[in-house]
Scaffold this motif. Structure first.
Motif, PDB file in Angstrom:
ATOM      1  N   GLY A 151      39.112  -9.570  12.642  1.00 48.19           N
ATOM      2  CA  GLY A 151      40.461  -9.434  13.197  1.00 48.19           C
ATOM      3  C   GLY A 151      40.707 -10.378  14.363  1.00 48.19           C
ATOM      4  N   GLY A 152      39.686 -11.098  14.802  1.00 51.01           N
ATOM      5  CA  GLY A 152      39.818 -12.001  15.938  1.00 51.01           C
ATOM      6  C   GLY A 152      39.538 -13.448  15.616  1.00 51.01           C
ATOM      7  N   ALA A 153      39.512 -13.793  14.319  1.00 56.90           N
ATOM      8  CA  ALA A 153      39.231 -15.171  13.919  1.00 56.90           C
ATOM      9  C   ALA A 153      40.167 -15.585  12.799  1.00 56.90           C
ATOM     10  CB  ALA A 153      37.778 -15.313  13.460  1.00 56.90           C
ATOM     11  N   ASP A 154      40.411 -16.873  12.691  1.00 58.44           N
ATOM     12  CA  ASP A 154      41.312 -17.382  11.660  1.00 58.44           C
ATOM     13  C   ASP A 154      40.632 -17.508  10.301  1.00 58.44           C
ATOM     14  OD1 ASP A 154      43.378 -17.562  13.499  1.00 58.44           O
ATOM     15  OD2 ASP A 154      42.840 -19.608  14.065  1.00 58.44           O
ATOM     16  N   ASN A 155      39.317 -17.724  10.296  1.00 57.36           N
ATOM     17  CA  ASN A 155      38.583 -17.920   9.046  1.00 57.36           C
ATOM     18  C   ASN A 155      37.494 -16.865   8.897  1.00 57.36           C
ATOM     19  OD1 ASN A 155      39.924 -20.393   8.285  1.00 57.36           O
ATOM     20  ND2 ASN A 155      38.827 -21.330   9.981  1.00 57.36           N
ATOM     21  N   PRO A 156      37.218 -16.464   7.660  1.00 55.68           N
ATOM     22  CA  PRO A 156      36.143 -15.488   7.448  1.00 55.68           C
ATOM     23  C   PRO A 156      34.788 -16.086   7.806  1.00 55.68           C
ATOM     24  CG  PRO A 156      37.070 -16.223   5.357  1.00 55.68           C
ATOM     25  CD  PRO A 156      37.870 -16.864   6.435  1.00 55.68           C
ATOM     26  N   ARG A 157      33.846 -15.223   8.125  1.00 56.72           N
ATOM     27  CA  ARG A 157      32.490 -15.628   8.503  1.00 56.72           C
ATOM     28  C   ARG A 157      31.529 -15.252   7.376  1.00 56.72           C
ATOM     29  NH1 ARG A 157      33.371 -16.440  14.092  1.00 56.72           N
ATOM     30  NH2 ARG A 157      35.505 -17.194  14.093  1.00 56.72           N
ATOM     31  N   SER A 158      30.452 -15.994   7.261  1.00 59.01           N
ATOM     32  CA  SER A 158      29.575 -15.796   6.113  1.00 59.01           C
ATOM     33  C   SER A 158      28.319 -14.988   6.436  1.00 59.01           C
ATOM     34  CB  SER A 158      29.175 -17.137   5.498  1.00 59.01           C
ATOM     35  OG  SER A 158      28.333 -17.860   6.357  1.00 59.01           O
ATOM     36  N   VAL A 159      27.855 -14.338   5.399  1.00 60.45           N
ATOM     37  CA  VAL A 159      26.595 -13.609   5.397  1.00 60.45           C
ATOM     38  C   VAL A 159      25.884 -14.029   4.117  1.00 60.45           C
ATOM     39  CG1 VAL A 159      25.501 -11.337   5.312  1.00 60.45           C
ATOM     40  CG2 VAL A 159      27.596 -11.640   6.605  1.00 60.45           C
ATOM     41  N   GLN A 160      24.628 -14.427   4.251  1.00 59.33           N
ATOM     42  CA  GLN A 160      23.870 -14.818   3.069  1.00 59.33           C
ATOM     43  C   GLN A 160      22.848 -13.729   2.765  1.00 59.33           C
ATOM     44  OE1 GLN A 160      21.343 -18.371   3.148  1.00 59.33           O
ATOM     45  NE2 GLN A 160      22.199 -18.903   1.158  1.00 59.33           N
ATOM     46  N   LEU A 161      22.812 -13.310   1.504  1.00 62.80           N
ATOM     47  CA  LEU A 161      21.921 -12.264   1.043  1.00 62.80           C
ATOM     48  C   LEU A 161      20.961 -12.853   0.013  1.00 62.80           C
ATOM     49  CD1 LEU A 161      23.201  -9.887   2.535  1.00 62.80           C
ATOM     50  CD2 LEU A 161      25.027 -11.104   1.393  1.00 62.80           C
ATOM     51  N   ARG A 162      19.801 -12.216  -0.112  1.00 59.52           N
ATOM     52  CA  ARG A 162      18.819 -12.688  -1.090  1.00 59.52           C
ATOM     53  C   ARG A 162      18.367 -11.504  -1.934  1.00 59.52           C
ATOM     54  NH1 ARG A 162      13.238 -16.118  -0.075  1.00 59.52           N
ATOM     55  NH2 ARG A 162      12.842 -16.445  -2.292  1.00 59.52           N
ATOM     56  N   LEU A 163      18.305 -11.743  -3.238  1.00 65.01           N
ATOM     57  CA  LEU A 163      17.871 -10.721  -4.187  1.00 65.01           C
ATOM     58  C   LEU A 163      16.342 -10.721  -4.247  1.00 65.01           C
ATOM     59  CD1 LEU A 163      18.690  -8.629  -6.332  1.00 65.01           C
ATOM     60  CD2 LEU A 163      18.725 -10.510  -8.003  1.00 65.01           C
ATOM     61  N   ALA A 164      15.745  -9.562  -4.002  1.00 64.07           N
ATOM     62  CA  ALA A 164      14.285  -9.434  -4.012  1.00 64.07           C
ATOM     63  C   ALA A 164      13.803  -8.937  -5.376  1.00 64.07           C
ATOM     64  CB  ALA A 164      13.845  -8.475  -2.913  1.00 64.07           C
ATOM     65  N   LYS A 165      12.513  -8.980  -5.561  1.00 63.58           N
ATOM     66  CA  LYS A 165      11.894  -8.521  -6.810  1.00 63.58           C
ATOM     67  C   LYS A 165      12.192  -7.056  -7.093  1.00 63.58           C
ATOM     68  CE  LYS A 165       7.951 -11.629  -6.555  1.00 63.58           C
ATOM     69  NZ  LYS A 165       6.482 -11.706  -6.405  1.00 63.58           N
ATOM     70  N   ASP A 166      12.431  -6.286  -6.024  1.00 62.27           N
ATOM     71  CA  ASP A 166      12.710  -4.860  -6.211  1.00 62.27           C
ATOM     72  C   ASP A 166      14.150  -4.584  -6.646  1.00 62.27           C
ATOM     73  OD1 ASP A 166      14.175  -5.240  -3.857  1.00 62.27           O
ATOM     74  OD2 ASP A 166      12.947  -3.876  -2.646  1.00 62.27           O
ATOM     75  N   GLY A 167      14.951  -5.656  -6.848  1.00 61.76           N
ATOM     76  CA  GLY A 167      16.324  -5.508  -7.314  1.00 61.76           C
ATOM     77  C   GLY A 167      17.328  -5.226  -6.206  1.00 61.76           C
ATOM     78  N   ARG A 168      16.884  -5.262  -4.961  1.00 60.44           N
ATOM     79  CA  ARG A 168      17.769  -4.989  -3.831  1.00 60.44           C
ATOM     80  C   ARG A 168      18.184  -6.311  -3.180  1.00 60.44           C
ATOM     81  NH1 ARG A 168      14.801  -0.372  -0.444  1.00 60.44           N
ATOM     82  NH2 ARG A 168      16.842  -0.188   0.482  1.00 60.44           N
ATOM     83  N   TRP A 169      19.377  -6.291  -2.581  1.00 58.35           N
ATOM     84  CA  TRP A 169      19.897  -7.448  -1.861  1.00 58.35           C
ATOM     85  C   TRP A 169      19.602  -7.275  -0.380  1.00 58.35           C
ATOM     86  CZ3 TRP A 169      21.941 -11.790  -3.994  1.00 58.35           C
ATOM     87  CH2 TRP A 169      22.266 -11.727  -5.344  1.00 58.35           C
ATOM     88  N   TYR A 170      18.903  -8.248   0.196  1.00 60.38           N
ATOM     89  CA  TYR A 170      18.538  -8.175   1.607  1.00 60.38           C
ATOM     90  C   TYR A 170      19.249  -9.263   2.401  1.00 60.38           C
ATOM     91  CZ  TYR A 170      14.808  -4.999   0.230  1.00 60.38           C
ATOM     92  OH  TYR A 170      14.114  -3.925  -0.263  1.00 60.38           O
ATOM     93  N   LEU A 171      19.439  -8.963   3.689  1.00 59.79           N
ATOM     94  CA  LEU A 171      20.048  -9.921   4.606  1.00 59.79           C
ATOM     95  C   LEU A 171      19.105 -11.112   4.770  1.00 59.79           C
ATOM     96  CD1 LEU A 171      22.166 -10.750   6.736  1.00 59.79           C
ATOM     97  CD2 LEU A 171      20.893  -9.353   8.378  1.00 59.79           C
ATOM     98  N   TRP A 172      19.625 -12.297   4.498  1.00 57.69           N
ATOM     99  CA  TRP A 172      18.837 -13.510   4.642  1.00 57.69           C
ATOM    100  C   TRP A 172      19.278 -14.283   5.892  1.00 57.69           C
ATOM    101  CZ3 TRP A 172      14.356 -14.738   2.864  1.00 57.69           C
ATOM    102  CH2 TRP A 172      13.914 -16.050   2.949  1.00 57.69           C
ATOM    103  N   GLU A 173      20.596 -14.409   6.043  1.00 56.10           N
ATOM    104  CA  GLU A 173      21.134 -15.142   7.180  1.00 56.10           C
ATOM    105  C   GLU A 173      22.542 -14.638   7.455  1.00 56.10           C
ATOM    106  OE1 GLU A 173      20.846 -19.805   8.491  1.00 56.10           O
ATOM    107  OE2 GLU A 173      21.064 -19.337   6.381  1.00 56.10           O
ATOM    108  N   GLN A 174      22.933 -14.642   8.724  1.00 53.96           N
ATOM    109  CA  GLN A 174      24.273 -14.174   9.056  1.00 53.96           C
ATOM    110  C   GLN A 174      24.911 -15.117  10.066  1.00 53.96           C
ATOM    111  OE1 GLN A 174      25.334 -12.947  12.191  1.00 53.96           O
ATOM    112  NE2 GLN A 174      23.329 -13.173  13.130  1.00 53.96           N
ATOM    113  N   PHE A 175      26.218 -15.258   9.927  1.00 53.63           N
ATOM    114  CA  PHE A 175      27.017 -16.066  10.852  1.00 53.63           C
ATOM    115  C   PHE A 175      28.205 -15.252  11.353  1.00 53.63           C
ATOM    116  CE2 PHE A 175      24.868 -18.938   7.941  1.00 53.63           C
ATOM    117  CZ  PHE A 175      24.189 -19.747   8.844  1.00 53.63           C
TER     118      PHE A 175
END
Length: 185
Positions: free
Chosen positions: A146-170
């Motif tokens: 709500g305080g920025a003009d452009n969306p910010r990214s979050v990168q997730l990584r799929l692990a062997k267990d089938g879950r998506w984990y946080l890899w990198e955040q901006f």
């Protein structure tokens, strides 16, 4: 006492939906967890989709201003088999030095005019675009503040267990300050 109780401004109306993505998913938290156990018991904590993992990242960082250890424990959970390094913890601490409001700006209804007090229930809209899955096993998703003009990214990584984990955040980057900090108004 909830994590947003110290904000004494009125709530604003929900922000506009994210535009331009291939698909947007709104993740709703009817209430905020108060403990790590409640955090991991949320349905989204199963991390079955990258959208859930991205929204949980926002939620975890919201706790940092009031309980750093709890917040870092939540982030560690979201990172799965890749623990936070000393550098990561230092980086996070630096992001919160002067702007504890940034994470809550990603919830619907949180704007500079209301000191980033989100609407209830708490909603985070996460979007993908045509390039979100360019690298196999990774997802680059976007969240609008709500305080920025452009969306910010979050990168997730799929692990062997089938879950998506946080890899990198901006998402812990500068945004417009709350109106209450404006010395001219």
């Amino acid at each position: 006492m909830g994590i947003f109780d110290n904000i004494k401004k009125q709530q604003a109306q929900s922000s506009a939906p994210v535009q331009g993505g291939s698909r947007s998913v709104t993740v709703t938290f009817p209430q905020l967890p108060e403990t790590f156990e409640q955090f991991t018991a949320l349905p989204q904590a199963a991390l079955r989709t990258p959208f859930d993992a991205a929204a949980m990242t926002v939620l975890a960082f919201c706790f940092y201003p009031t309980d750093r250890e709890l917040s870092l424990r939540m982030v560690e959970y979201l990172r799965g088999p890749r623990p936070l390094s000393g550098y990561d913890k230092s980086f996070i601490a630096d992001r919160f030095r002067d702007s504890d409001y940034v994470p809550r700006s990603y919830f619907e209804g949180a704007t500079p005019l209301n000191d980033y007090l989100p609407s209830e229930p708490y909603r985070v809209t996460v979007s993908e675009n045509p390039y979100s899955y360019q690298n196999q096993g990774y997802a680059a998703l976007y969240i609008r503040s709500g305080g920025a003009d452009n969306p910010r990214s979050v990168q997730l990584r799929l692990a062997k267990d089938g879950r998506w984990y946080l890899w990198e955040q901006f998402i812990l980057v500068g945004i417009r300050p709350p109106e209450s900090t404006n010395p001219w108004a």
